[in-house]
Write an enzyme that holds these catalytic residues in place. Structure first.
Site, short mmCIF file in Angstrom:
data_model
loop_
_atom_site.label_atom_id
_atom_site.label_comp_id
_atom_site.label_asym_id
_atom_site.label_seq_id
_atom_site.Cartn_x
_atom_site.Cartn_y
_atom_site.Cartn_z
N THR A 60 -1.75 -15.80 -0.12
CA THR A 60 -1.65 -17.13 0.49
C THR A 60 -1.53 -17.03 2.01
OG1 THR A 60 -0.48 -19.26 0.37
CG2 THR A 60 0.88 -17.29 0.33
N ASP A 71 7.92 5.23 -0.38
CA ASP A 71 8.49 6.35 0.36
C ASP A 71 7.99 6.44 1.80
OD1 ASP A 71 5.87 7.12 -0.01
OD2 ASP A 71 6.32 8.88 -1.24
N HIS A 129 0.82 -1.21 0.00
CA HIS A 129 0.00 0.00 0.00
C HIS A 129 0.85 1.26 0.00
CE1 HIS A 129 -4.13 -1.79 1.31
NE2 HIS A 129 -3.48 -2.58 0.47
N ASP A 130 2.06 1.16 0.47
CA ASP A 130 2.98 2.29 0.40
C ASP A 130 3.45 2.52 -1.03
OD1 ASP A 130 4.73 4.37 1.31
OD2 ASP A 130 6.38 2.94 1.19
N THR A 164 -3.88 -23.51 4.11
CA THR A 164 -2.64 -23.28 4.86
C THR A 164 -2.53 -21.79 5.14
OG1 THR A 164 -1.40 -23.15 2.78
CG2 THR A 164 -1.45 -25.29 3.90
#
EC number: 1.11.1.7
Length: 344
Positions: free
Chosen positions: A209, A89, A81-82, A263
């Site tokens: 996952t 940054d 998300h950055d 898993t």
């Protein structure tokens, strides 16, 4: 090694910590820089200025994981998300201040982004070791790699030398991060905008996952996917019935469900195996197998070949981590990741 041991090690000289002791054995994939815009990044960037930096990060990631296995996916998600908002940054870490609105308030992050306290803790340890040296942006890149490794996934060399932004972009966070209901074309457009291609998209979504989604993130698939009160026909009926037990048509919005129900805490290729069996939790995951022949073939290939997935995932993580880094004298090295230095 138990949790108590890891905690006791966190404050000592970490250069002597064995990676084998903290992390499961893993395959490390060699990757290479390919563009001049990131030529100043290097895996050896802190070799002289903060030689213990990576050992410190690894120790704290291990501690966080032992205390809460969900944290691995959470801090990995922060890096994604950055990077998708004005580059890698560390803008996602900034709190609102004055006229600056935090990216934490966007739909993609509000009520779901977590792990900020872990980042604060690691940054404090790095500041004690090497004041004003290791950036928050590099910290996010390192914790992302180490979170994958501790869950059994691949490792890779992290290129370092990013600097931190002095501004956040709430609008960018609203516009550039896919939602659970995004179409494949919308997701691909967002990835292409960052310089990532379809291969990167399919590999990087494999990070699902591990981790969780709230009921509100996929409820529409269960009850009203087309807007005509019909469930998503690409969702396995038995799996849908199981999900409906904890995610009713109304209420329980915050109930958590594993993205990979087989898993859930292991980084492996079951994400793709689930998609082949129409048991992807999010619509934005299952569409990889239902909306494109090209992505369907990649999903089937990774479902059958975990090594190929690991290798491409490592390459794509390096590529994503190199999106528009601030280097040289641009930006700053924040002392506290939540605030720009003039506010500290």
């Amino acid at each position: 090694m138990n949790t108590k041991t890891v905690k006791s090690m966190a404050g000592i000289v970490l250069s002597q910590i064995s990676l084998v002791a903290l992390f499961p054995l893993c395959i490390c994939y060699q990757t290479h820089q390919s563009t001049s815009s990131v030529a100043s990044l290097s895996p050896q960037f802190y070799e002289n200025s903060c030689p213990n930096a990576q050992a410190i990060v690894q120790s704290y990631v291990a501690n966080a994981y032992f205390n809460d296995p969900r944290m691995a996916a959470s801090i990995l998600r922060l890096h994604f998300h950055d990077c998708f908002v004005n580059g890698c940054d560390a803008s996602v870490l900034l709190d609102s201040s004055g006229t600056m609105e935090s990216e934490k308030r966007s739909n993609a992050n509000r009520d779901s982004a977590r792990g900020f306290e872990v980042i604060d803790e690691i940054k404090s340890a790095l500041e004690n070791e090497c004041p004003e040296t290791v950036s928050c942006a590099d910290l996010l890149a390192l914790v992302a790699r180490d979170s994958i490794v501790i869950c059994g996934g691949p490792s890779w060399e992290v290129y370092l030398g990013r600097r931190d932004a002095r501004e956040a972009s709430l609008i960018g966070s609203m516009e550039n991060i896919p939602s659970p209901e995004s179409t494949l074309q919308t997701i691909l457009t967002m990835f292409n905008f960052q310089g990532l291609d379809l291969t990167d998209l399919v590999a990087l979504l494999g990070s699902h996952t591990i981790g969780n989604s709230r009921c509100i993130g996929f409820r529409q698939r269960l009850y009203n996917h087309t807007g005509n009160n019909d469930p998503d026909q690409t969702l396995n009926q038995d799996y849908a019935s199981m999900l409906q037990q904890g995610c009713p048509i109304s209420g329980n919005d915050q109930n958590l469900f594993n993205l990979d129900y087989v898993t859930p805490t292991k980084f492996d290729n079951y994400y793709y195996k689930n998609l082949v069996n129409f048991r992807g939790l999010l619509s934005s995951d299952e569409i990889l197998f239902t909306q494109s022949i090209e992505t369907m073939e990649m999903v089937k290939y990774y479902a059958e070949n975990e090594g190929a997935f690991f290798e491409q995932f490592a390459k794509s993580m390096v590529k994503m981590g190199n999106i528009s880094p601030l280097t040289g004298t641009d930006g700053e090295i924040r002392r506290i990741c939540r605030r720009v230095n003039h506010d500290v």
